[in-house]
Design a protein around this motif. Structure first.
Motif, PDB file in Angstrom:
ATOM      1  N   HIS A 110     -21.430  63.284  11.861  1.00  0.00           N
ATOM      2  CA  HIS A 110     -21.944  63.827  10.651  1.00  0.00           C
ATOM      3  C   HIS A 110     -22.171  65.456  11.675  1.00  0.00           C
ATOM      4  O   HIS A 110     -21.563  65.719  12.428  1.00  0.00           O
ATOM      5  N   VAL A 111     -22.203  66.053  10.616  1.00  0.00           N
ATOM      6  CA  VAL A 111     -22.027  67.401  10.664  1.00  0.00           C
ATOM      7  C   VAL A 111     -22.822  68.571   9.299  1.00  0.00           C
ATOM      8  O   VAL A 111     -23.260  68.591   8.489  1.00  0.00           O
ATOM      9  N   GLN A 164     -22.554  75.677  13.569  1.00  0.00           N
ATOM     10  CA  GLN A 164     -22.788  74.269  13.027  1.00  0.00           C
ATOM     11  C   GLN A 164     -22.818  72.728  14.015  1.00  0.00           C
ATOM     12  O   GLN A 164     -23.355  73.489  15.247  1.00  0.00           O
ATOM     13  N   ARG A 208     -10.166  68.620  10.616  1.00  0.00           N
ATOM     14  CA  ARG A 208     -10.144  66.998  11.597  1.00  0.00           C
ATOM     15  C   ARG A 208      -9.371  66.208  10.660  1.00  0.00           C
ATOM     16  O   ARG A 208      -8.742  65.268  11.543  1.00  0.00           O
ATOM     17  N   LEU A 268     -15.621  63.716   8.666  1.00  0.00           N
ATOM     18  CA  LEU A 268     -17.429  64.430   9.275  1.00  0.00           C
ATOM     19  C   LEU A 268     -18.550  64.091   7.900  1.00  0.00           C
ATOM     20  O   LEU A 268     -18.616  64.208   6.656  1.00  0.00           O
ATOM     21  N   PHE A 272     -18.063  62.061  16.553  1.00  0.00           N
ATOM     22  CA  PHE A 272     -19.333  62.362  15.510  1.00  0.00           C
ATOM     23  C   PHE A 272     -18.968  62.184  14.793  1.00  0.00           C
ATOM     24  O   PHE A 272     -17.761  61.350  13.959  1.00  0.00           O
ATOM     25  N   THR A 298     -13.207  72.634   8.552  1.00  0.00           N
ATOM     26  CA  THR A 298     -13.627  71.900   9.259  1.00  0.00           C
ATOM     27  C   THR A 298     -13.246  70.279   9.374  1.00  0.00           C
ATOM     28  O   THR A 298     -12.545  69.950   9.610  1.00  0.00           O
ATOM     29  N   PHE A 337     -23.490  69.176  14.856  1.00  0.00           N
ATOM     30  CA  PHE A 337     -22.947  67.963  14.920  1.00  0.00           C
ATOM     31  C   PHE A 337     -23.643  66.499  15.435  1.00  0.00           C
ATOM     32  O   PHE A 337     -24.052  66.803  16.625  1.00  0.00           O
ATOM     33  N   ASN A 353     -15.900  70.441  20.366  1.00  0.00           N
ATOM     34  CA  ASN A 353     -16.663  70.090  18.981  1.00  0.00           C
ATOM     35  C   ASN A 353     -15.800  68.756  18.229  1.00  0.00           C
ATOM     36  O   ASN A 353     -16.598  68.968  17.318  1.00  0.00           O
TER      37      ASN A 353
END
Length: 278
Positions: free
Chosen positions: A172-173, A189, A79, A87, A170, A75, A191, A164
């Protein structure tokens, strides 16, 4: 009029893949055996105790920390390639995701709400006593997801899930993964845009003297009031200032929201912890 800060819980289609893999087991220790046959208790302390037990007891469902770690790394890489910030992780998001993954694995279903109708934010706001959330979203994958790569590919196969993953709103994760007895792996997951923190974590049992001192990520936010909503989002009570003046019946639960204004203009409602009456 209060406006929602962002679209809450962006819904996703379930991504399903068919692959296989081995499980990692943790030591059970002295905790009682995991029993999710009737889901999680509604009581905050009992919910936390059940989750701790189920993370330790690997006899029926297996917590797949290896899949979680790989999904998180992929992830962040995804990103980064899009030029987005990584995140931040938060333990309450991880725990809420793990709780839901374990429940789905134990009771053989795949959905954003549990069989009792409780959603992702219900779990986060039950576990986290200080968080203030502006927006949130969730992705789910279920199938024979043997590795984190398999799980991530299943998640990104769905366009809403990909949205998403790439939302710059966002901050945080959290990731949860569990393997059922039949080999099916469930991945969650979560978010969130975390816009603030209560400076003193609020107890699960709400008192009329509770004070909501908060710090906000946006320096332009001004705390103007609070509200209590029920499980369905209906307004129960509202007040101004930082001290909660409402009371709840002993068997009643509600969600605290902190109302803020930006530079004296629009007003937003940030989602805070779940509380119960004394």
């Amino acid at each position: 009029m209060l406006q929602k800060y962002d679209k809450l819980l962006a819904t996703t289609a379930l991504a399903v893949a068919a692959l296989a893999g081995s499980a990692m087991a943790d030591a059970v220790g002295d905790l009682p055996a995991c029993d999710l046959s009737e889901g999680y208790a509604n009581n905050t302390a009992a919910f936390s105790a059940q989750l701790e037990s189920c993370l330790a007891d690997q006899s029926t469902t297996v917590h797949r920390g290896d899949v979680e770690a790989n999904v998180l790394a992929l992830t962040q890489r995804h990103r980064s390639r899009l030029g987005l910030d990584e995140l931040e992780t938060r333990s309450s998001l991880d725990m809420a995701a793990q709780a839901h993954a374990l429940d789905m694995a134990a009771r053989s279903y795949a959905a954003h709400k549990d069989l009792e109708g409780r959603g992702h934010l219900h779990r986060v706001r039950t576990l986290d006593r200080s968080v203030l959330i502006g927006s949130a979203g969730a992705n789910i994958a279920a199938g024979g997801l043997g590795t984190g790569v398999d799980a991530f590919n299943a998640l990104t196969a769905d366009p809403v899930n990909r949205d998403n993953l790439s939302r710059d709103a966002f901050s945080h994760v959290g990731v949860g993964a569990a393997e059922a007895a039949d080999g099916t792996i469930y991945v969650v997951q979560l978010f969130a845009q975390i816009d603030g923190e209560l400076e003193t974590p609020i107890p699960a049992a709400l008192s009329s003297s509770a004070k909501l001192d908060a710090s906000f990520v946006d320096a332009g936010f001004e705390h103007v009031g609070w509200s209590l909503t029920d499980e369905a989002g209906r307004l129960l009570d509202r007040g101004y200032g930082e001290r909660v003046t409402a009371t709840l019946d002993a068997a009643q639960s509600a969600f605290i929201n902190v109302d803020v204004a930006r530079h004296g203009g629009d007003t937003y409602s940030l989602k805070g912890p779940r509380v119960t009456g004394q």
